[in-house]
Design an enzyme around this catalytic site. Structure first.
Site, PDB file in Angstrom:
ATOM      1  N   CYS A  51       1.205  -1.380  -0.028  1.00  0.00           N
ATOM      2  CA  CYS A  51       0.191   0.331  -0.315  1.00  0.00           C
ATOM      3  C   CYS A  51       1.038   0.915  -0.372  1.00  0.00           C
ATOM      4  O   CYS A  51       0.721   2.336   0.175  1.00  0.00           O
ATOM      5  CB  CYS A  51      -0.288   0.326   0.917  1.00  0.00           C
ATOM      6  N   CYS A  97       0.660  -4.494   8.292  1.00  0.00           N
ATOM      7  CA  CYS A  97       1.019  -3.265   8.479  1.00  0.00           C
ATOM      8  C   CYS A  97      -0.010  -3.168   8.425  1.00  0.00           C
ATOM      9  O   CYS A  97      -1.538  -3.644   8.343  1.00  0.00           O
ATOM     10  CB  CYS A  97       1.223  -3.065   6.648  1.00  0.00           C
ATOM     11  N   CYS A 100      -2.381  -1.968   5.582  1.00  0.00           N
ATOM     12  CA  CYS A 100      -2.919  -2.882   4.398  1.00  0.00           C
ATOM     13  C   CYS A 100      -3.923  -4.328   4.986  1.00  0.00           C
ATOM     14  O   CYS A 100      -4.167  -5.017   3.940  1.00  0.00           O
ATOM     15  CB  CYS A 100      -2.752  -3.073   3.132  1.00  0.00           C
ATOM     16  N   CYS A 120      11.981  -8.195  12.176  1.00  0.00           N
ATOM     17  CA  CYS A 120      12.666  -9.637  11.647  1.00  0.00           C
ATOM     18  C   CYS A 120      11.428  -9.737  10.024  1.00  0.00           C
ATOM     19  O   CYS A 120      10.333  -9.396  10.619  1.00  0.00           O
ATOM     20  CB  CYS A 120      12.752 -10.118  11.838  1.00  0.00           C
TER      21      CYS A 120
HETATM   22 FE    FE Z   1      -0.130  -2.238   3.369  1.00  0.00          FE
END
Ligand code: FE
Length: 131
Positions: A51, A97, A100, A120
């Protein structure tokens, strides 16, 4: 802070490379020392490959020896969502994330100062913005 992105798996598949899709949408893991960024020392901001959200600053990147790009913190805590991951017979903290929902990697408590964290992250889930 931001609107969440909700795309169908079909849309993600059309947008992402097979490697990116496997990591971001199927929670895959690239093999160590094979990704594009584990050894990268270029300055810039690593954005989500799904995204475009800014996720990690190169200033927080360190050489963990793991073969995956490693960071001691995210650009800001709300950019990532942490979730308990019990897969593969381990208890780990998964990093996604926040915008998204794409899978990025895992975070461990054996990182360097100042946070002690080691994010990581799969290279395939990132795009370095070096401007
Ligand atoms: Fe994303």
């Amino acid at each position: 802070m931001q609107d969440k992105i909700n795309k169908s798996e079909k849309e993600w598949k059309a947008q992402l490379t097979p490697e990116q899709y496997h990591v971001l949408r199927e929670k895959g893991t690239e093999r160590a020392f094979t990704g594009g960024y584990w050894d990268c020392k270029t300055d810039g901001v690593y954005r989500c490959a799904g995204c475009g959200a800014e996720l990690f600053d190169s200033k927080t990147k360190f050489d963990s020896g793991s073969g995956w790009p490693s960071f001691f913190e995210a650009v800001s805590p709300e950019r990532v969502e942490l979730e308990t991951d019990m897969s593969h017979g381990m208890v780990r903290i998964e990093v996604n994330c926040a915008k998204c929902g794409g899978h990025l990697g895992h975070v461990f408590n054996d990182g360097p100062a100042p946070t002690g964290k080691r994010f990581c992250i799969n290279s395939a889930s990132l795009n370095l913005d070096d401007k």
